[in-house]
Design an enzyme around this catalytic site. Structure first.
Site, PDB file in Angstrom:
ATOM      1  CE  LYS A 147      -4.239  -1.658   2.129  1.00  0.00           C
ATOM      2  NZ  LYS A 147      -4.022  -2.973   1.576  1.00  0.00           N
ATOM      3  CG  ASP A 187      -2.983  -3.755  -1.944  1.00  0.00           C
ATOM      4  OD1 ASP A 187      -2.947  -4.583  -2.864  1.00  0.00           O
ATOM      5  OD2 ASP A 187      -2.858  -4.061  -0.736  1.00  0.00           O
ATOM      6  NE  ARG A 189      -5.004  -7.736  -6.177  1.00  0.00           N
ATOM      7  CZ  ARG A 189      -4.253  -7.270  -5.162  1.00  0.00           C
ATOM      8  NH1 ARG A 189      -4.600  -6.181  -4.503  1.00  0.00           N
ATOM      9  NH2 ARG A 189      -3.132  -7.886  -4.837  1.00  0.00           N
ATOM     10  CE  LYS A 201     -18.602  -7.511  -6.200  1.00  0.00           C
ATOM     11  NZ  LYS A 201     -19.827  -8.014  -5.572  1.00  0.00           N
ATOM     12  CB  ALA A 213     -12.247  -2.584   0.734  1.00  0.00           C
ATOM     13  CB  THR A 267     -14.729 -10.903  -6.914  1.00  0.00           C
ATOM     14  OG1 THR A 267     -16.010 -10.852  -6.298  1.00  0.00           O
ATOM     15  CG2 THR A 267     -14.781 -11.867  -8.085  1.00  0.00           C
ATOM     16  CG  HIS A 268     -14.199 -13.291  -1.637  1.00  0.00           C
ATOM     17  ND1 HIS A 268     -14.025 -11.964  -1.358  1.00  0.00           N
ATOM     18  CD2 HIS A 268     -13.031 -13.894  -1.370  1.00  0.00           C
ATOM     19  CE1 HIS A 268     -12.804 -11.758  -0.909  1.00  0.00           C
ATOM     20  NE2 HIS A 268     -12.172 -12.908  -0.918  1.00  0.00           N
TER      21      HIS A 268
END
Ligand code: FDA
Length: 303
Positions: free
Chosen positions: A96, A130, A180, A183, A185, A222-223
């Protein structure tokens, strides 16, 4: 509503010290965080690799405002890269930029991140940057662009909830960025991000298509089974081979689905966080799914 509350608490020092007073909390954080030390993450990744799942180390840390501390983060990441090599792990690293000095100054951040990308290059490894909240998007993209002009082994993250992302993706593809897609967070205002899940999901599918047809190697993170099915169906329709992209998930989330996708021949990578600065990461995971809050409360009440 619950989501916003948890994202708000992710920035609260008071709530953090309240939570850490509970003995059982370590067991609870372990659901999403591999452990406090590098060796804990090495072990977690070894186990994933045995299942033919690759990984990305994340040394937990963000919003660092001391330059000296950002240098410690650089050293830690170099140690991680050495450790990947020594232990022959199938893993890259995720960083990050507020951990590497974005809030100190753009040049400090660039120089720090460059050291990690250079160290990774020596091992033929890869660094993923990220994406943080929307106040950091421009700064993060600027540092990424500078690094991308010198290195191939650095990639970026984009967030489907931001209105700007489609345009960002188009620009990033022009410079051959490895992306990457996730969505998103963080708690974002309606002025910059879709607030309805259905709009975020629709944008995620649109962006997945853009990435899969770009001819470059990207990651769909994604999950959400609906997002995964949409990516698989689209890849099937367009005869895009299974090894020209990868799915990514977070440590401890939908392990069943991680293994199932690997067994169906898809490339699967798991993001493995470790370190003492677990609090904001952990709170974002609670915000994503109310059921996780009950999981925590059950464990805390059990003592
Ligand atoms: P969604 O939240 O709609 O969830 C779909 C389903 O997945 C849920 O119904 C549930 O079954 C399961 N699920 C999702 N989250 C869960 C949780 N916490 N616990 C248990 N089950 C859960 N974000 C960001 O802003 N910047 C970044 O750089 C990254 N990087 C990143 C890397 C990787 C590898 C992943 C997988 C994700 C990120 N993210 C991220 C986080 C991302 O933006 C997003 O918040 C989460 O992935 C949750 O969104 P889903 O796509 O899973 O869908």
């Amino acid at each position: 509503m619950i989501k916003s509350a948890f994202l708000y608490l992710s920035k609260s020092e008071g709530f953090k010290s309240f939570l850490t007073r509970f003995q059982s909390f370590n067991n609870v954080t372990r659901r999403f965080v591999a452990g406090e030390n590098l060796q804990d993450a090495v072990e977690a990744i070894r186990q994933l690799n045995r299942k033919n799942i690759s990984a990305s180390f994340d040394h937990l840390g963000e919003s660092i405002t001391s330059e000296a501390e950002t240098r410690n983060e650089v050293n830690e990441y170099v140690r991680v890269l050495d450790s990947i090599e020594e232990n022959k792990l199938n893993s890259n690293v995720s960083v990050k930029l507020t951990q590497l000095g974005l809030d100190v100054g753009q040049d400090v951040c660039y120089a720090n991140t460059r050291k990690i990308v250079e160290a990774a290059l020596r091992y033929n490894n890869f660094v993923r940057i990220d994406m943080e909240d929307s106040t950091k998007t421009d700064g993060t993209l600027e540092v990424f662009r500078r690094l991308r002009s010198e290195f191939d082994n650095v990639g970026i993250v984009v967030q489907a909830y931001l209105y700007r992302t489609e345009k960002d993706v188009e620009d990033l593809l022009k410079i051959g960025a490895k992306i990457r897609l996730c969505k998103g967070a963080y708690k974002e205002p309606a002025s910059v991000a879709f607030s309805e899940k259905r709009d975020v999901d629709a944008n995620f599918i649109k962006l997945t298509r853009l990435l899969l047809t770009s001819g470059m190697y990207h990651a769909i993170a994604t999950h959400d089974e609906r997002m995964i099915t949409a990516a698989r169906d689209f890849a099937g329709e367009k005869s895009i081979s299974q090894d020209s992209f990868e799915f990514q998930m977070l440590y401890g989330i939908r392990r069943d689905l991680q293994e199932a996708l690997e067994q169906q021949g898809y490339r699967m990578r798991v993001y493995v966080p470790y370190g003492r600065y677990w609090y904001p990461y952990f709170m974002r995971r609670l915000a994503e799914r109310p059921a996780n809050v009950w999981f925590v409360l059950r464990n805390v009440l059990r003592g």
